[in-house]
Motif scaffolding. Structure first.
Motif, PDB file in Angstrom:
ATOM      1  N   UNK A 112      20.652 137.756 -14.326  1.00 27.30           N
ATOM      2  CA  UNK A 112      21.709 137.565 -15.323  1.00 27.30           C
ATOM      3  C   UNK A 112      21.191 136.901 -16.593  1.00 27.30           C
ATOM      4  N   UNK A 113      19.920 136.512 -16.602  1.00 25.08           N
ATOM      5  CA  UNK A 113      19.334 135.854 -17.768  1.00 25.08           C
ATOM      6  C   UNK A 113      18.484 136.829 -18.574  1.00 25.08           C
ATOM      7  N   UNK A 114      18.196 136.428 -19.806  1.00 27.49           N
ATOM      8  CA  UNK A 114      17.284 137.179 -20.675  1.00 27.49           C
ATOM      9  C   UNK A 114      16.096 136.293 -20.995  1.00 27.49           C
ATOM     10  N   UNK A 115      14.906 136.887 -20.945  1.00 26.41           N
ATOM     11  CA  UNK A 115      13.650 136.160 -21.134  1.00 26.41           C
ATOM     12  C   UNK A 115      13.122 136.389 -22.544  1.00 26.41           C
ATOM     13  N   UNK A 116      12.821 135.305 -23.237  1.00 24.36           N
ATOM     14  CA  UNK A 116      12.276 135.373 -24.593  1.00 24.36           C
ATOM     15  C   UNK A 116      10.990 134.552 -24.688  1.00 24.36           C
ATOM     16  N   UNK A 117      10.059 134.952 -25.551  1.00 22.12           N
ATOM     17  CA  UNK A 117       8.915 134.073 -25.821  1.00 22.12           C
ATOM     18  C   UNK A 117       9.371 132.824 -26.549  1.00 22.12           C
ATOM     19  N   UNK A 118       8.706 131.707 -26.294  1.00 23.23           N
ATOM     20  CA  UNK A 118       9.095 130.457 -26.925  1.00 23.23           C
ATOM     21  C   UNK A 118       8.997 130.507 -28.438  1.00 23.23           C
TER      22      UNK A 118
ATOM     23  N   UNK B 215      13.651 122.118 -28.067  1.00 23.40           N
ATOM     24  CA  UNK B 215      13.536 122.722 -26.741  1.00 23.40           C
ATOM     25  C   UNK B 215      14.875 123.285 -26.281  1.00 23.40           C
ATOM     26  N   UNK B 216      15.958 122.559 -26.545  1.00 23.60           N
ATOM     27  CA  UNK B 216      17.290 123.053 -26.192  1.00 23.60           C
ATOM     28  C   UNK B 216      17.658 124.294 -27.000  1.00 23.60           C
ATOM     29  N   UNK B 217      16.986 124.484 -28.144  1.00 26.05           N
ATOM     30  CA  UNK B 217      17.219 125.645 -28.988  1.00 26.05           C
ATOM     31  C   UNK B 217      16.198 126.743 -28.820  1.00 26.05           C
ATOM     32  N   UNK B 218      15.375 126.687 -27.758  1.00 28.96           N
ATOM     33  CA  UNK B 218      14.429 127.756 -27.484  1.00 28.96           C
ATOM     34  C   UNK B 218      13.017 127.516 -27.965  1.00 28.96           C
TER      35      UNK B 218
ATOM     36  N   UNK C  69       2.220 130.173 -20.878  1.00 29.90           N
ATOM     37  CA  UNK C  69       3.530 130.618 -20.389  1.00 29.90           C
ATOM     38  C   UNK C  69       4.627 129.800 -21.054  1.00 29.90           C
ATOM     39  N   UNK C  70       4.870 130.113 -22.313  1.00 28.34           N
ATOM     40  CA  UNK C  70       5.892 129.450 -23.123  1.00 28.34           C
ATOM     41  C   UNK C  70       7.046 130.418 -23.317  1.00 28.34           C
ATOM     42  N   UNK C  71       8.209 130.082 -22.832  1.00 30.93           N
ATOM     43  CA  UNK C  71       9.332 131.016 -22.917  1.00 30.93           C
ATOM     44  C   UNK C  71      10.638 130.263 -22.692  1.00 30.93           C
ATOM     45  N   UNK C  72      11.741 130.958 -22.976  1.00 25.31           N
ATOM     46  CA  UNK C  72      13.051 130.394 -22.664  1.00 25.31           C
ATOM     47  C   UNK C  72      13.935 131.480 -22.079  1.00 25.31           C
TER      48      UNK C  72
ATOM     49  N   UNK D 134      23.647 131.314 -24.673  1.00 23.46           N
ATOM     50  CA  UNK D 134      23.375 129.952 -24.214  1.00 23.46           C
ATOM     51  C   UNK D 134      21.960 129.878 -23.644  1.00 23.46           C
ATOM     52  N   UNK D 135      21.161 128.967 -24.159  1.00 24.73           N
ATOM     53  CA  UNK D 135      19.815 128.770 -23.625  1.00 24.73           C
ATOM     54  C   UNK D 135      19.919 127.880 -22.395  1.00 24.73           C
ATOM     55  N   UNK D 136      19.483 128.413 -21.266  1.00 25.00           N
ATOM     56  CA  UNK D 136      19.641 127.709 -19.998  1.00 25.00           C
ATOM     57  C   UNK D 136      18.403 126.932 -19.589  1.00 25.00           C
ATOM     58  N   UNK D 137      17.228 127.321 -20.087  1.00 23.65           N
ATOM     59  CA  UNK D 137      15.992 126.627 -19.707  1.00 23.65           C
ATOM     60  C   UNK D 137      14.889 127.025 -20.669  1.00 23.65           C
TER      61      UNK D 137
END
Length: 425
Positions: free
Chosen positions: A46-52, A79-82, A366-369, A400-403
């Motif tokens: 259910x999440x989407x993966x983006x590079x940091x 960090x909370x913003x990706x 491995x930098x991503x959000x 919403x950025x979850x992690x």
């Protein structure tokens, strides 16, 4: 023995499945589906993966003005913003970073307080020309110059001769120069002190003339030039023309120039004052076109906070200029355009010679959000910046950025970042 330290199953921005295998903090495998063992496995379709996001333009104001923001709260908000890395500008810390000692002092503080990786800009002013080489040796990512008054007398602007000398030195050092490409207003004094008067006091021609000068000098000196916070399509066109002439130049814009316009500035007031100022909706729409077409190379927040007392009063010319939107600017952009991977990551790493950063690529850090769709209004209590100031309050956010992960580890306020230095050219 497990094949990976961490294995994440998510989706790409276009909805395709993706698996990321991480070992020793680096991306070891990347495929639509990895069926393998891992010490820890996270399945989150259910999440989407983006590079940091590598945010090459922040003002965290430490040391000297830590009460405005600070490295700890600023990096956690990013960090909370990706964000997974930032480049801190030589101002508004006080004194500004104009020599090696000050750069090393800021680097030591960031190593103690930042939860993200970081790089540091050195200042290019009439006072710092003799210190550029020393700052380069200490790891400066490049040099920042203002072509107009910076807002702080302790960081004087670079006149054309200063800029040319600095660019010549920077070219010899194989480091870029970034410019606030805007000249000082020269017209008649404003007739008012409200936001409309502020907007009118800085016409677009001030930016266009400054971009022309900077690109001409970059072509003459062979310097790599990065023009920050370009806010009008006419400026992007000048930069594109310079590129076609062989000038080594890139363009950055900021989330607020894509999310807000001059009507927003008038409605919001002091929290939306920035320089260069916000523009009309037609230019915002054209800037979006330039972003989607790739004519804009990078996105930087230009997070420029202050204490609340500097954002009050009826005289907009006296109020501190700067937008504090680092936590929600990128997620709001992703609501409208979910495919900004290059501008937030790969292009930044390439431009500033960070070979282990930038994009979801095997061998890179491995930098991503991760994001998840959930529409909620942005509330004061959501903000983790030092002061709850944002022009985006009450705006509905769906992404919403979850992690956020830095070198394969979930970022928390206790995470420790490290100094990033450009790879030798």
């Amino acid at each position: 023995m497990p094949a990976f330290d961490l294995l994440i199953h998510s989706t790409t921005p276009d909805g395709s499945p993706v698996s990321l295998g991480i070992t020793d903090g680096c991306i070891a495998a990347l495929d639509s589906h990895l069926a393998s063992t891992a010490t820890k496995e996270l399945t989150a379709p259910e999440t989407t993966l983006y590079p940091g996001w590598i945010d090459a333009h922040v003002h965290f104001n430490e040391p000297g003005r830590t009460e405005w923001e600070g490295l700890a709260s600023g990096s956690w908000a990013l960090a909370k913003g990706g964000g997974t890395a930032f480049f801190d500008m030589p101002l508004n810390s006080s004194p500004p970073v104009l020599n090696r000692q000050l750069l090393e002092e800021k680097s030591a503080l960031a190593g103690q307080k930042s939860c993200l990786d970081f790089a540091l800009w050195g200042g290019l002013t009439p006072d710092s020309l003799d210190h550029l080489e020393d700052m380069a040796q200490a790891g400066a990512i490049g040099f920042k110059a203002f072509l107009c008054h910076s807002g702080l007398d302790e960081f004087p602007h670079a006149d054309p001769q200063t800029l040319k000398v600095g660019m010549t030195t920077a070219a010899a050092l194989n480091l870029p120069v970034s410019t606030h490409a805007e000249f000082n207003p020269t017209g008649p004094p404003p007739t008012g002190t409200d936001m409309r008067a502020w907007l009118d006091s800085r016409p677009i021609q001030l930016e266009l003339d400054a971009i022309q000068l900077a690109t001409d000098l970059a072509g003459e000196t062979g310097c790599a030039l990065h023009i920050v916070h370009v806010y009008c399509p006419e400026g992007i066109e000048l930069i594109s023309q310079a590129k076609s002439r062989g000038v080594n130049v890139t363009a950055e814009t900021c989330p607020h120039y894509l999310l807000l316009d001059e009507s927003s500035a008038i409605e919001i007031g002091a929290f939306a004052k920035c320089a260069p100022p916000l523009r009309n909706p037609e230019r915002v729409a054209a800037l979006w076109q330039d972003l989607r077409s790739g004519r804009i190379d990078t996105l930087g927040s230009d997070h420029s906070p202050s204490s609340p007392d500097l954002k009050t009063g009826d005289d907009l010319f006296a109020i501190w200029g700067g937008i504090a939107g680092i936590q929600h600017g990128l997620p709001l952009l992703l609501d409208q355009e979910p495919t900004l991977n290059e501008q937030i990551s790969a292009n930044v790493a390439q431009r500033f010679r960070l070979p282990n950063k930038g994009g979801l690529t095997i061998g890179h850090d491995a930098d991503f959000f991760l994001t998840q769709k959930d529409s909620q209004p942005i509330a004061v209590e959501d903000l983790v910046t030092r002061h709850p100031i944002s022009p985006y309050l009450n705006r509905t956010l769906s992404t919403q950025i979850t992690a956020t992960y830095l070198r394969g580890q979930l970022v928390t306020p206790e995470t420790k970042g490290k100094l990033l230095k450009p790879e030798p050219a």
